[in-house]
Scaffold this active site. Sequence first.
Site, PDB file in Angstrom:
ATOM      1  N   ARG A  76      46.317   3.939  61.451  1.00 48.57           N
ATOM      2  CA  ARG A  76      46.440   4.615  60.149  1.00 48.57           C
ATOM      3  C   ARG A  76      45.469   3.955  59.174  1.00 48.57           C
ATOM      4  O   ARG A  76      45.461   2.736  59.040  1.00 48.57           O
ATOM      5  CB  ARG A  76      47.870   4.492  59.654  1.00 48.57           C
ATOM      6  CG  ARG A  76      48.200   5.430  58.531  1.00 48.57           C
ATOM      7  CD  ARG A  76      49.650   5.285  58.124  1.00 48.57           C
ATOM      8  NE  ARG A  76      50.586   5.973  59.002  1.00 48.57           N
ATOM      9  CZ  ARG A  76      51.902   5.723  59.011  1.00 48.57           C
ATOM     10  NH1 ARG A  76      52.426   4.828  58.205  1.00 48.57           N
ATOM     11  NH2 ARG A  76      52.701   6.391  59.833  1.00 48.57           N
ATOM     12  N   ARG A 145      52.586   0.667  50.903  1.00 50.22           N
ATOM     13  CA  ARG A 145      51.703   1.493  51.752  1.00 50.22           C
ATOM     14  C   ARG A 145      50.614   2.170  50.918  1.00 50.22           C
ATOM     15  O   ARG A 145      50.506   1.945  49.727  1.00 50.22           O
ATOM     16  CB  ARG A 145      52.555   2.555  52.456  1.00 50.22           C
ATOM     17  CG  ARG A 145      53.751   2.021  53.225  1.00 50.22           C
ATOM     18  CD  ARG A 145      53.287   1.416  54.525  1.00 50.22           C
ATOM     19  NE  ARG A 145      54.405   1.032  55.374  1.00 50.22           N
ATOM     20  CZ  ARG A 145      54.978   1.806  56.310  1.00 50.22           C
ATOM     21  NH1 ARG A 145      54.585   3.055  56.470  1.00 50.22           N
ATOM     22  NH2 ARG A 145      55.952   1.351  57.070  1.00 50.22           N
ATOM     23  N   LYS A 209      59.540  -1.099  54.388  1.00 54.23           N
ATOM     24  CA  LYS A 209      58.378  -0.423  53.823  1.00 54.23           C
ATOM     25  C   LYS A 209      58.598  -0.115  52.341  1.00 54.23           C
ATOM     26  O   LYS A 209      59.751  -0.002  51.883  1.00 54.23           O
ATOM     27  CB  LYS A 209      58.094   0.863  54.583  1.00 54.23           C
ATOM     28  CG  LYS A 209      59.272   1.798  54.647  1.00 54.23           C
ATOM     29  CD  LYS A 209      58.961   3.121  55.340  1.00 54.23           C
ATOM     30  CE  LYS A 209      58.683   3.008  56.806  1.00 54.23           C
ATOM     31  NZ  LYS A 209      58.722   4.316  57.511  1.00 54.23           N
ATOM     32  N   LYS A 211      56.825   2.381  49.063  1.00 51.49           N
ATOM     33  CA  LYS A 211      55.853   3.456  48.833  1.00 51.49           C
ATOM     34  C   LYS A 211      55.707   3.763  47.354  1.00 51.49           C
ATOM     35  O   LYS A 211      56.708   3.815  46.640  1.00 51.49           O
ATOM     36  CB  LYS A 211      56.307   4.706  49.586  1.00 51.49           C
ATOM     37  CG  LYS A 211      56.384   4.442  51.082  1.00 51.49           C
ATOM     38  CD  LYS A 211      56.791   5.647  51.867  1.00 51.49           C
ATOM     39  CE  LYS A 211      56.630   5.365  53.350  1.00 51.49           C
ATOM     40  NZ  LYS A 211      57.007   6.526  54.174  1.00 51.49           N
ATOM     41  N   CYS A 430      55.750  17.060  60.598  1.00 52.06           N
ATOM     42  CA  CYS A 430      55.350  15.701  60.984  1.00 52.06           C
ATOM     43  C   CYS A 430      54.734  15.750  62.379  1.00 52.06           C
ATOM     44  O   CYS A 430      54.740  16.782  63.042  1.00 52.06           O
ATOM     45  CB  CYS A 430      56.559  14.784  60.979  1.00 52.06           C
ATOM     46  SG  CYS A 430      57.667  15.092  62.371  1.00 52.06           S
ATOM     47  N   CYS A 436      54.849  10.283  68.772  1.00 47.70           N
ATOM     48  CA  CYS A 436      55.850   9.537  68.007  1.00 47.70           C
ATOM     49  C   CYS A 436      57.012   9.093  68.898  1.00 47.70           C
ATOM     50  O   CYS A 436      57.699   9.929  69.509  1.00 47.70           O
ATOM     51  CB  CYS A 436      56.390  10.382  66.854  1.00 47.70           C
ATOM     52  SG  CYS A 436      57.642   9.466  65.939  1.00 47.70           S
ATOM     53  N   CYS A 475      62.700  14.348  63.777  1.00 47.99           N
ATOM     54  CA  CYS A 475      63.887  13.477  63.722  1.00 47.99           C
ATOM     55  C   CYS A 475      64.265  13.300  62.261  1.00 47.99           C
ATOM     56  O   CYS A 475      63.539  13.723  61.364  1.00 47.99           O
ATOM     57  CB  CYS A 475      63.598  12.140  64.410  1.00 47.99           C
ATOM     58  SG  CYS A 475      62.798  10.914  63.359  1.00 47.99           S
ATOM     59  N   CYS A 479      59.488  12.277  57.760  1.00 46.68           N
ATOM     60  CA  CYS A 479      58.076  12.006  57.472  1.00 46.68           C
ATOM     61  C   CYS A 479      57.343  13.152  56.773  1.00 46.68           C
ATOM     62  O   CYS A 479      56.327  12.932  56.129  1.00 46.68           O
ATOM     63  CB  CYS A 479      57.344  11.628  58.754  1.00 46.68           C
ATOM     64  SG  CYS A 479      57.975  10.103  59.473  1.00 46.68           S
TER      65      CYS A 479
END
Length: 570
Positions: A76, A145, A209, A211, A430, A436, A475, A479
Amino acid sequence: MTSMATKLSDVERIKAQSRHLRGTLVESLKDPLTGAFAEDDTQLSKFHGIYQQDDRDVRNERKRQRLEPAYSFMIRVRVPGGVCTTDQWLSMDEIARTRANGTIRLTTRQAFQLHGVIKGKLKTAIQGINQALMDTLAACGDVNRNVMCSPMPPLSEVHREVQAHAESLSEHLTPATRAYHEIWLDGKKLQNPEPDVEPIYGDTYLPRKFKSAFVVPPQNDVDVYAQDLGFIAIVEQGVVRGFNVTVGGGMGMSNGETATYPRLADVMGFCTTEQVNAVAEAVVTIQRDFGDRTNRKHARLKYTIDDRGLDWLRSEVERRLGWQLEKPRPFAFVGNGDVYGWQRSTDGLWHYTLFVQNGRILDAGDRRLMTGLRKIATAHKGDFRLTPNQNLIISNVSDDDREQITELLREFGIENSQQASPLRLHSMACVAFPTCGLAMAESERYLPSLIDRIDERLEVHGLRDEAMTIRMTGCPNGCARPYIAEIGLVGKGPGQYNLYLGAGFAGDRLNKLYRENIDEEEILAALDPLFARYARERNNGEHFGDFAVRIGAVAEVRAGKEFHLDTING
Ligand code: SRM
Ligand code: SF4
């Protein structure tokens, strides 16, 4: 003692022992016996923007043949605010073709992803990215991020200013460790002789994480309410007066665990443009100090706030700053999608927002997106902007060059009008299968054909030209931010999805579960009668999500904690 005294999560041990994210990554890279990293290194590599994955399409077959999984890596690349030059695009295009699976993925956070990079090609791929003046450090991991920023084509001066804040914040919150340069760039760019310290993060970084995003109303394209930390620009007479600060957004949840839930951010106060980095640092360090390090499913800022209260957070922020935030200023959002096609900015230049289905750049039949964009990048004198909705803006085109760009879009079959209905233009999916590791159902590979069928139903009801947001994920991690789509589809198992309805068109209200664990026919059967009623009974200008709540198909969700409360299914 409280639950805070229970054992730290294992990732905490890995971070603490990693010597600022080094671990044994160098040894893992050199190990010729496997295509994988040592287990602890798979956690640390994320901080370097690298995810170990395996091809799930062949996982069972390889197991049967007693082969190790078909390991490869996803990389990424951070692109603050999504702004990149044509040279950077051409570099990504080349690295994708020579080091990865030949496609580029534009993400929901305005970053690039490359998939299918085998271990032996990782280092040269990262070095190529670095030569293009981009990096992958902190694209993943328990740190701040990629910082998002509204691309807002029409407002050139405002964009320049807010984008500069996004870049400055990105820089401010980038980890200081030299591990990245040592491991991937052979210490080449190492000029700083200071000892390796992390002044903001400390030795164990954040609990989870983090954001952040900047948004310029009226378009809530970055989905500011889904961010841990957001800055809503308050613009008066073309001048940015400052920002309303939002805190505590997040989408992720786990099936069957009602203590986990998506949550929209709260507006905490207002700060001036000079105060942005200080406010961000205060929020980040509070989360560093108070976030739950014992349970990664309860470790995001949203839970810290729900456990301790917004007032507690505000006063702790103000205590650390030594001054008080002002009261939030008025603003209004109209939608959370992108505005497509040509738009002219205040400086007289043109910008074309190009629809990229689910962010995947590849050639498919007559739609030669990868080749077309390579040609455009070669001819184009301006730059590009990756949008928060997985699309691409061909930015800063002069009057004289506009026709040439339009011609190229037409030649390669990629003009918006050549490919998309309003529903599709407001769709996101996503990645999910085959890369994934957490996917339970298809998403990127499935949503396009499902939209064909939903469009047929909309056509029948005379709704084909209505804009509705539809988002799918493989899931519950969220995302593609599905819990703020008017039609949200979240994978539960192969071919099975939960259907959520009732979100605000501007990403300002969560949706709610309407049908559980249903397949394609059941999805269409659930939507069809609602479309029929919507066509007949909607108020003037009423969006589908608002309508679903008004008629009681789903209850209105006013806070994340209400997300799992009983549903009034219609
Ligand atoms: Fe995500 C994990 C892909 C945006 C919430 N996400 C993953 C991983 C890395 C799977 C993994 O951990 O092994 C996925 C890699 C798939 C692949 O093969 O590429 C993945 N996430 C993506 C991207 C590529 C989706 C896309 O189609 O664009 C997006 C990359 C953004 C970027 O450039 O940084 C992406 N992920 C998001 C968003 C949206 C956003 O940030 O605005 C969310 C919801 C917001 C949020 O964070 O709450 C999101 N991803 C998650 C979660 C759940 C986090 C949680 O708090 O529960 C996970 C799983 C985890 O962290 O444990 C996850
Ligand atoms: Fe993977 Fe789930 Fe994220 Fe989709 S939502 S990319 S399936 S983690």
